[in-house]
Design a protein around this motif. Structure first.
Motif, mmCIF file in Angstrom:
data_model
loop_
_atom_site.group_PDB
_atom_site.id
_atom_site.type_symbol
_atom_site.label_atom_id
_atom_site.label_comp_id
_atom_site.label_asym_id
_atom_site.label_seq_id
_atom_site.Cartn_x
_atom_site.Cartn_y
_atom_site.Cartn_z
ATOM 1 N N ALA A 43 38.923 26.091 41.082
ATOM 2 C CA ALA A 43 38.856 26.818 39.817
ATOM 3 C C ALA A 43 39.437 28.209 40.004
ATOM 4 O O ALA A 43 39.436 28.755 41.114
ATOM 5 C CB ALA A 43 37.415 26.912 39.316
ATOM 6 N N VAL A 44 39.910 28.795 38.907
ATOM 7 C CA VAL A 44 40.512 30.117 38.957
ATOM 8 C C VAL A 44 40.179 30.853 37.656
ATOM 9 O O VAL A 44 40.051 30.247 36.593
ATOM 10 C CB VAL A 44 42.040 30.020 39.162
ATOM 11 C CG1 VAL A 44 42.706 29.291 38.010
ATOM 12 C CG2 VAL A 44 42.657 31.386 39.367
ATOM 13 N N SER A 45 40.001 32.166 37.757
ATOM 14 C CA SER A 45 39.742 33.006 36.592
ATOM 15 C C SER A 45 40.477 34.322 36.786
ATOM 16 O O SER A 45 40.681 34.768 37.923
ATOM 17 C CB SER A 45 38.233 33.249 36.416
ATOM 18 O OG SER A 45 37.965 34.054 35.279
ATOM 19 N N ALA A 46 40.860 34.956 35.686
ATOM 20 C CA ALA A 46 41.625 36.201 35.789
ATOM 21 C C ALA A 46 41.406 37.073 34.562
ATOM 22 O O ALA A 46 41.054 36.578 33.486
ATOM 23 C CB ALA A 46 43.114 35.891 35.949
ATOM 24 N N THR A 47 41.620 38.351 34.734
ATOM 25 C CA THR A 47 41.632 39.275 33.602
ATOM 26 C C THR A 47 43.039 39.778 33.338
ATOM 27 O O THR A 47 43.272 40.441 32.336
ATOM 28 C CB THR A 47 40.712 40.472 33.862
ATOM 29 O OG1 THR A 47 41.143 41.155 35.055
ATOM 30 C CG2 THR A 47 39.268 40.019 34.039
ATOM 31 N N GLY A 48 43.971 39.470 34.228
ATOM 32 C CA GLY A 48 45.353 39.895 34.105
ATOM 33 C C GLY A 48 46.050 39.814 35.448
ATOM 34 O O GLY A 48 45.470 39.347 36.440
#
Length: 332
Positions: free
Chosen positions: A161-166
């Protein structure tokens, strides 16, 4: 519900507001709307209170080869929904965008072949694609695309899984207690305290990262990881979402939690479900889904349980004991 019904709470009762097809795989926030992709590549959207609308059937629009797998990335609004699509049986993945009635469906870019890009996320025009093959792709639509090999970090780097804000803050997790982050310049290890297999992640910034290993929940505050005590056990964590550090939704196989910046509480769901746990969050709605049903909760009422009936005149059962306001012995 098992029939695919969407329910809305109006402070006194639940209302059936819309339906979804069965066998849909995920939900995601797209601006103030909610999007979903079903197992056949149907792309759907809802404003949270009205009926779900099927925008396009990817399996009908894409061919040569036919698509076989769909990963909902998200988007910026009801006419910007991006989906990562596997073409045929080979490791040929491409990103498509629904751009509204006028623009329709278009292929945005292709991903490097030979890898399985089974997870990803999007923030504006910035897309992160990852998978179990030790590579992560960072793409700015209309700009550059960079492929990062993360083998040099050691350990298990089969990204789950991966998450980002920018572009300057990305977090990815993998089995073996692997949590890594990108700060805009390089990837580095986040020194996770155990070797448990991490499967989900969500972040609102460098000092706010959530992940889970099975039924165990963890939070990173910018300095160190800590295991988060849960008010009750609800099984394995399936997905995480939120709008900020004081608004995090955590979906499990048997329920959901909400974190308000201070307390982790149980979300009062109108149905009991097993095998679900896909969640999405906008400023107005929470959405929950699995392969058999979906529903939304409107934020006009409390969805976490307090220790007592804290407000005795709001027509809300604050402590979830079935007694509202003056009918609760907590109230004078």
């Amino acid at each position: 519900l098992a029939s695919g019904e969407i329910l809305r709470w109006d402070s006194s009762e639940w209302h059936n507001t819309s339906t979804l097809p069965t066998e849909f795989d995920s939900v995601a926030a797209v601006g103030t709307f909610i999007a979903s992709v079903d197992s056949n590549g149907g792309v759907w959207r809802s404003n949270g209170t009205g009926s779900w609308q099927q925008l396009v059937a990817l399996a009908d629009e894409i061919s040569d080869p036919d698509p076989t797998e769909f990963v909902l990335l998200g988007g910026t609004g009801p006419n910007d929904i991006k989906v990562q699509v596997r073409m045929g049986a080979t490791a040929d993945w491409r990103v498509f965008q629904w751009g509204g009635v006028l623009d329709g469906l278009s292929e945005v870019f292709g991903l490097p072949t030979g890898n399985n890009w089974t997870t990803g996320t999007v923030v504006g025009d910035f897309v992160v694609s990852a998978g179990p093959d030790n590579r992560i792709v960072r793409t700015t639509i209309g700009g550059t695309s960079t492929v990062d090999s993360i083998n040099n970090l050691g350990g298990d780097t089969r990204i789950q899984a991966v998450s980002a804000t920018g572009p300057d803050h990305i977090v990815a997790v993998a089995p073996g207690g692997r949590a890594i982050r990108f700060d805009g310049t390089a990837w580095s290890d986040m020194a996770f305290p155990t070797d448990q297999a991490l499967s989900v992640v969500w972040t609102s910034g460098p000092s706010d990262v959530w992940t889970a290993a099975g039924a165990n929940l963890f939070h990173y505050d910018g300095q160190a990881w800590r295991e988060v005590e849960q008010p009750t056990s609800q099984g394995l964590f399936v997905s995480l979402a939120g709008t900020g550090p004081d608004d995090v939704v955590l979906g499990t196989e048997a329920g959901a939690f909400h974190f308000d910046g201070t307390t982790l509480g149980v979300i009062r769901l109108p149905v009991t479900y097993v095998g679900g746990g896909h969640v999405a969050a906008t400023n107005q709605f929470l959405a929950f889904a699995d392969r058999d049903f979906a529903f939304t909760l409107e934020r006009s009422v409390r969805w976490t349980c307090l220790a007592s009936e804290s407000n005795c005149a709001d027509l809300v059962d604050d402590d979830c004991d079935g007694l509202v306001d003056s009918f609760d012995p907590d109230c004078p």
